[in-house]
Design an enzyme around this catalytic site. Sequence first.
Site, short mmCIF file in Angstrom:
data_model
loop_
_atom_site.label_atom_id
_atom_site.label_comp_id
_atom_site.label_asym_id
_atom_site.label_seq_id
_atom_site.Cartn_x
_atom_site.Cartn_y
_atom_site.Cartn_z
N ARG A 4 6.10 9.63 -3.63
CA ARG A 4 5.91 10.98 -3.06
C ARG A 4 5.07 10.92 -1.80
O ARG A 4 5.26 11.70 -0.88
CB ARG A 4 5.25 11.91 -4.08
CG ARG A 4 6.19 12.42 -5.15
CD ARG A 4 5.65 13.70 -5.78
NE ARG A 4 6.50 14.14 -6.87
CZ ARG A 4 6.22 14.02 -8.16
NH1 ARG A 4 5.08 13.47 -8.51
NH2 ARG A 4 7.06 14.43 -9.08
N GLY A 5 4.13 9.99 -1.76
CA GLY A 5 3.26 9.87 -0.59
C GLY A 5 4.06 9.56 0.66
O GLY A 5 3.91 10.20 1.70
#
Length: 333
Positions: free
Chosen positions: A272-273
């Site tokens: 997700r980062g």
Amino acid sequence: MARFPFSAIVAQDEMKLALLIAAIDPAIGGVMVFGDRGTGKSTAARALAALLPPIAVADGCRYYCRPEEAGSCPDPCHSNRSVKVAVPFVDLPLGATEDRVLGALDLERALRAGEKAFEPGLLAKAHRGFLYIDEINLLEDHLVDLLLDVAASGQNIVEREGLSVRHRAQFVLIGSGNPEEGELRPQLLDRFGLSVEVRTPNALEQRIEIMRRCAAQEADPEGFAAAWQDEEAKVLRQIARGQKLRAGLVVPDAVMADISALCQAVGADGLRGELTLMRAARAVAALKGAKAVRREHALEVAPMALRHRLRRDILDETGSTVRIERAIAELFG
């Protein structure tokens, strides 16, 4: 009473940038604002919503359908007319029930007319706008989980009491809270796109300027709004230009490599980062009117995209922001 202008907010630059990024790319995944009480968190969110131009909706539709979508929601909104309404800004109170949030059977209509009908909840009212939750860290976990699911999918599905309802619920989720009053579970925090920290301004000049502007706004709200009209128009033009530019911007492979290297270096959980940082870099490049996404854009938004995704390191008690800044310095000089 006129709202406090967005451009008149003193300092808190990171929070304002995160909100502008969310306005340019609502799919960024929402903004979490943690920090001291009384630092303008809710004022900034409300000011941004009030700044945006009115949206066109099908006349009479309770789900804020676009005119071309009329008839595709649970309401029989087949009107050929469209009307302009303000961008929705919905406050979700801490004591809200699941029925109030999702929507539920319209009991009054059921008792009066014997009809099964759906009463839209707060998610329907926030469609195409903002859903704001103050003290989100005190909200029950199952409600936060539910909100993040709907925010990610853009659909609210209700199956209960013989009702089966699905409607669009696309909104920018903004949560705020004071960490001294309780932490948000890491699993939920990770699902917010951006996370920013706000602190009470320490510079004496800034504190005096905040008092000066608040006093002027309280004395003459309309006059204060008029005085900031030109600055507000500049921000609005910047957002409109950014929204147009974003769709045509491609993140080059070299910038993607920088993003992945940084996420690896700080030990960000999952992917997700990387994905959020890529989207945020593109949005901030569009906001600045750039013709290409560059490393500097990714590095500018890296702390807000990554600080809530780092694992706690028992050997390194420095804060997440410091760890990210240190990794940036080591990787890119």
